[in-house]
Scaffold this motif. Structure first.
Motif, PDB file in Angstrom:
ATOM      1  N   GLY A  27       0.853  -1.247  -0.073  1.00 47.68           N
ATOM      2  CA  GLY A  27       0.317   0.260   0.116  1.00 47.68           C
ATOM      3  C   GLY A  27       0.441   1.122  -0.276  1.00 47.68           C
ATOM      4  N   THR A  31       1.754   3.835  -2.994  1.00 43.25           N
ATOM      5  CA  THR A  31       1.026   5.512  -3.005  1.00 43.25           C
ATOM      6  C   THR A  31       2.974   6.529  -4.030  1.00 43.25           C
ATOM      7  OG1 THR A  31      -0.074   5.581  -0.716  1.00 43.25           O
ATOM      8  CG2 THR A  31       1.103   7.404  -1.195  1.00 43.25           C
ATOM      9  N   VAL A 135       9.527  17.178  -1.399  1.00 40.69           N
ATOM     10  CA  VAL A 135       8.861  17.907  -1.298  1.00 40.69           C
ATOM     11  C   VAL A 135       8.888  16.501  -0.204  1.00 40.69           C
ATOM     12  CG1 VAL A 135       6.772  18.013  -0.891  1.00 40.69           C
ATOM     13  CG2 VAL A 135       8.142  19.856  -2.286  1.00 40.69           C
TER      14      VAL A 135
ATOM     15  N   PHE B   6       2.822  24.351   2.838  1.00 42.48           N
ATOM     16  CA  PHE B   6       2.443  23.877   1.534  1.00 42.48           C
ATOM     17  C   PHE B   6       3.433  22.779   1.642  1.00 42.48           C
ATOM     18  CE2 PHE B   6       2.277  22.931  -2.511  1.00 42.48           C
ATOM     19  CZ  PHE B   6       0.876  23.119  -2.739  1.00 42.48           C
ATOM     20  N   ASP B   7       4.422  22.181   1.972  1.00 42.14           N
ATOM     21  CA  ASP B   7       5.101  21.211   1.315  1.00 42.14           C
ATOM     22  C   ASP B   7       5.367  20.393   2.758  1.00 42.14           C
ATOM     23  OD1 ASP B   7       6.039  22.383  -0.513  1.00 42.14           O
ATOM     24  OD2 ASP B   7       8.321  22.952   0.085  1.00 42.14           O
ATOM     25  N   PHE B   9       2.468  19.657   4.168  1.00 44.75           N
ATOM     26  CA  PHE B   9       1.047  19.691   4.120  1.00 44.75           C
ATOM     27  C   PHE B   9       1.239  18.126   3.923  1.00 44.75           C
ATOM     28  CE2 PHE B   9      -2.773  19.173   2.187  1.00 44.75           C
ATOM     29  CZ  PHE B   9      -3.357  19.054   3.557  1.00 44.75           C
ATOM     30  N   PHE B  10       2.356  17.840   2.414  1.00 46.59           N
ATOM     31  CA  PHE B  10       1.839  17.222   1.466  1.00 46.59           C
ATOM     32  C   PHE B  10       2.659  16.033   2.543  1.00 46.59           C
ATOM     33  CE2 PHE B  10       0.196  20.202  -1.900  1.00 46.59           C
ATOM     34  CZ  PHE B  10      -0.584  19.565  -2.608  1.00 46.59           C
ATOM     35  N   ARG B  11       3.762  16.562   2.581  1.00 52.87           N
ATOM     36  CA  ARG B  11       4.846  15.699   3.170  1.00 52.87           C
ATOM     37  C   ARG B  11       3.997  14.847   4.043  1.00 52.87           C
ATOM     38  NH1 ARG B  11       8.792  19.066   5.084  1.00 52.87           N
ATOM     39  NH2 ARG B  11       9.532  18.734   3.116  1.00 52.87           N
ATOM     40  N   LYS B  13       0.472  14.575   5.111  1.00 48.91           N
ATOM     41  CA  LYS B  13      -0.409  13.669   4.642  1.00 48.91           C
ATOM     42  C   LYS B  13      -0.171  12.489   3.480  1.00 48.91           C
ATOM     43  CE  LYS B  13      -4.947  15.530   4.805  1.00 48.91           C
ATOM     44  NZ  LYS B  13      -5.781  15.309   4.706  1.00 48.91           N
ATOM     45  N   LEU B  14       1.196  12.192   2.853  1.00 48.42           N
ATOM     46  CA  LEU B  14       1.683  11.464   1.556  1.00 48.42           C
ATOM     47  C   LEU B  14       2.666  10.662   2.009  1.00 48.42           C
ATOM     48  CD1 LEU B  14       0.555  13.083  -1.701  1.00 48.42           C
ATOM     49  CD2 LEU B  14      -1.051  11.911  -0.801  1.00 48.42           C
ATOM     50  N   GLY B  15       3.412  10.983   3.211  1.00 48.87           N
ATOM     51  CA  GLY B  15       4.531  10.605   3.337  1.00 48.87           C
ATOM     52  C   GLY B  15       4.022   8.682   4.210  1.00 48.87           C
ATOM     53  N   ASP B  16       2.994   8.691   5.089  1.00 51.47           N
ATOM     54  CA  ASP B  16       2.750   7.100   4.915  1.00 51.47           C
ATOM     55  C   ASP B  16       1.341   6.670   4.702  1.00 51.47           C
ATOM     56  OD1 ASP B  16       4.865   6.649   6.704  1.00 51.47           O
ATOM     57  OD2 ASP B  16       4.755   7.132   7.798  1.00 51.47           O
ATOM     58  N   TYR B  17       1.079   7.705   3.241  1.00 47.16           N
ATOM     59  CA  TYR B  17      -0.584   6.890   2.998  1.00 47.16           C
ATOM     60  C   TYR B  17      -0.104   5.960   2.169  1.00 47.16           C
ATOM     61  CZ  TYR B  17      -5.145   6.610   0.757  1.00 47.16           C
ATOM     62  OH  TYR B  17      -6.168   7.323   0.182  1.00 47.16           O
ATOM     63  N   SER B  18      -1.072   4.818   2.610  1.00 52.26           N
ATOM     64  CA  SER B  18      -1.621   3.416   2.030  1.00 52.26           C
ATOM     65  C   SER B  18      -2.401   3.572   0.762  1.00 52.26           C
ATOM     66  CB  SER B  18      -1.370   2.353   2.906  1.00 52.26           C
ATOM     67  OG  SER B  18      -0.338   1.960   3.573  1.00 52.26           O
ATOM     68  N   SER B  19      -2.023   3.661  -0.220  1.00 56.09           N
ATOM     69  CA  SER B  19      -3.440   3.763  -1.389  1.00 56.09           C
ATOM     70  C   SER B  19      -3.826   2.152  -1.347  1.00 56.09           C
ATOM     71  CB  SER B  19      -2.335   3.883  -2.792  1.00 56.09           C
ATOM     72  OG  SER B  19      -2.413   5.222  -2.447  1.00 56.09           O
TER      73      SER B  19
END
Lengths: 180, 455
Positions: A27, A31, A135, B6-7, B9-11, B13-19
């Motif tokens: 997962g 991403t 980033v 801004f950076d 926030f992205f880091r 949110k998406l740093g450990d997100y599992s898709s």
């Protein structure tokens, strides 16, 4: 089963361990692939190649540092290879308009992770790669320049452009949402 | 919102997100993994088989075909110089003159089930002399030999099935003689010639200036004729091929120079058939590299201690030490010799010419790396000299290389051979990890000298 046992099992080509490793990390790694790819099929191909590389090179992991970090680096490299095959061009900024639309924090916070990924995916290849590397992955512009064989200044300009485009897109989405 | 926010926030949110991952992804990975493994195995097998088969069939078959002489039931042989005819229909050779002279290169003559008819009244003597495992010498002459009964105007059938050759120097043949009446009717009569009789015949015929023909069994079955072990050593010239970031490579190339290197090893091999050679062994190679690093505007801190003698309030002199640091700016030089050491498994297939004293050979194959270690310095991405192992630039297993060599050997005695072999080792994959700033391959050209012991 501990992470170390899992890795050792994978080194011995134990399919059950490989499956467990896949289920545990697929997962998160997906991403990364989605962030670097322009669409989902491309991301799936990246993930597939990345896992094959992970399994075939897992002996090289020396149990020093984070294993997840090691895997993420492989995925990023796979993604970069795929993008380099597409002969991505890192265009210099032609628009010198420094005033960029500022996305408000509330506009950002209302976006889900999948929407953010979608926004990043919609960026041109060059912007997307630099944005991700700087980033999210946390590389410096010099490191990015070395990895992508571009000038550090190009990397900086790509990032500025990427941010601008993203903010523009977020504001646009916000306006659409308000109108709806 | 600032750029950093801004950076960030992205880091976050998406740093450990599992898709979400497609359900069949694991199956796809497994299938591709199996497919890749099968492909590599097939490629290796194909390489070995193709190399072996090509060497054996192209070279070996040509030579053997040229050297062989066998009577063929389906070919007619017209030897005009001696007026000898191999009658295809009746499978006979008619000799009208004194002797039979067969062209070794053009005629394939199968002894089996072939009859030789002497058209004149002169007598025919057939003899088969073994010269090695596969060949025999047949002599035909018109000298009368009474030891062979009933051969006047008869047809002699040489049956290869009855030819037994046990000793390279003796003549050991059984002849099944077939007699044909002058009117063409065939009568069978078997006459077995003892080796001693044939030998006598042979010697007599040699005195009478007879002609001798070689008949070799057309036997292509690959049998191990010789097993040997060889030790070798070679001075090598390494050639480095790099690619990557041009600025980095420019600095790297200016600091590193390949030096004379070496290889030594041991191989066990077998001679299969006449010419095909297979070898496998273990070898050690060391590639040397001179690392000459100069850093301009390098700084170093030098501690400086200043000793002073000062009078205190009571007028007593006391020693005071002032410690400070002096920053020196200059050029930093570093000279080191890097070593790339590898243990390899060579798998070689070759073609060797047949020669009594000197032999030439062409060898090709693969060299599988077992382990490679590195020692020395390298430039890092900041162009500073660092230990080569600190950055994990190089692979511990560099994979497969291709090997090409042309060898010459000379026989010292029955057991020992001295050989030399210029060769090229070409790497198929990079020695560096794929995620590095640069890629490097070191190909090697060398000249092996070695000693072979034949068991």
């Amino acid at each position: 089963m501990t992470e170390e046992q899992l890795i050792k099992g994978c080194i011995q080509n134990d399919v059950a361990c490989q499956r467990m490793l896949f289920e545990q990390y697929a997962g998160k790694l997906m991403t990364i692939c989605l962030r670097y790819s322009c669409d989902r099929p491309e991301a799936e191909d990246m993930l597939q190649d990345a896992f094959i590389k992970i399994f075939s090179h897992i002996r090289q992991y020396k149990f020093e540092g984070s294993f997840e970090g090691w895997m993420k680096r492989i995925v990023v490299n796979c993604a970069l290879k795929t993008i380099q095959k597409k002969k991505t061009r890192f265009l210099e900024i032609t628009n010198h308009d420094t005033a960029s639309p500022q996305a408000e924090s509330f506009a950002l916070s209302s976006l889900s992770e999948d929407e953010l990924i979608q926004l990043i995916s919609s960026l041109p290849d060059g912007y997307r790669v630099v944005f991700n590397l700087y980033v999210i992955e946390g590389y410096s512009h010099d490191e990015i320049a070395e990895m992508l064989r571009i000038q550090a200044a190009t990397s900086r300009s790509q990032l500025v452009k990427a941010r601008k485009l993203l903010q523009k897109q977020i504001l646009l989405n916000q306006k659409i949402a308000i109108q709806l | 919102m600032t750029e950093n926010q801004f950076d960030e926030f992205f880091r976050k949110k998406l740093g450990d997100y599992s898709s979400k991952v497609p359900e069949d992804m694991w199956q796809r990975i497994k299938q591709k993994k199996d497919r890749d493994r099968t492909f590599v195995i097939l490629l290796l097998l194909l390489l070995i088989i193709t190399g072996g088969a090509t060497s054996y069939f192209i070279f070996s078959s040509k030579e053997t075909a040229n050297a062989n002489l066998a009577l063929s039931q389906k070919r007619s042989v017209d030897n005009s110089g001696n007026k000898t005819l191999l009658n295809k229909k009746h499978e006979t050779i008619t000799t009208q003159k004194d002797s039979v002279n067969l062209d070794h290169n053009n005629n394939s003559v199968d002894v089996n089930a072939t009859t030789i008819k002497n058209g004149s009244n002169s007598e025919t003597v057939g003899e088969v002399k073994r010269i090695d495992n596969k060949s025999a010498v047949t002599s035909f002459s018109n000298q009368s030999k009474k030891e062979i009964a009933g051969r006047n105007s008869n047809v002699t059938n040489l049956s290869q099935q009855n030819v037994s050759a046990n000793n390279a120097d003796s003549l050991k043949s059984n002849f099944s003689n077939k007699y044909i009446n002058p009117d063409g009717e065939t009568a069978l009569k078997n006459a077995e010639l003892s080796p001693s009789t044939i030998q006598k015949d042979s010697l007599k015929k040699e005195k009478n200036n007879k002609q001798v023909y070689k008949v070799e069994k057309n036997n292509h079955s690959p049998i191990i004729n010789n097993i040997f072990i060889e030790a070798y050593a070679s001075p090598d010239i390494p050639v480095s091929r790099t690619s990557g970031n041009s600025a980095y490579l420019q600095h790297k190339d200016s600091t590193s120079n390949m030096q004379l290197s070496y290889t030594f090893g041991v191989r066990v091999g077998a001679l299969i058939g006449e010419h095909l050679v297979i070898k496998a062994g273990l070898q050690y190679s060391q590639v040397n590299e001179k690392f000459n690093y100069t850093k301009k505007n390098a700084t170093r801190a030098v501690p400086v201690v200043v000793q002073r003698t000062l009078p205190d309030a009571n007028g007593v002199e006391r020693t005071v030490l002032d410690t400070s640091t002096l920053i020196q700016v200059g050029s930093q030089y570093k000279l080191n010799y890097n070593h790339y050491k590898s243990f390899d498994l060579p798998l070689i297939i070759g073609y060797e010419t047949a020669g009594e004293r000197y032999k030439a050979s062409f060898n090709t194959g693969i060299i599988l790396n077992i382990k490679t270690t590195y020692k020395g310095d390298i430039l890092d991405s900041s162009l500073n000299a660092v230990d080569v192992n600190s950055k994990n630039f190089y692979k511990s297993n560099t994979g497969m290389s291709l090997y090409f060599g042309l060898g010459l050997s000379t026989k010292l005695n029955n057991n020992f051979q001295l050989f030399t072999e210029p060769y090229i080792r070409y790497r198929l994959s990079n020695m560096t990890h794929s995620n590095d700033a640069f890629t490097q391959k070191i190909n090697v050209g060398g000249l092996s000298f070695g000693l072979r012991y034949n068991f």
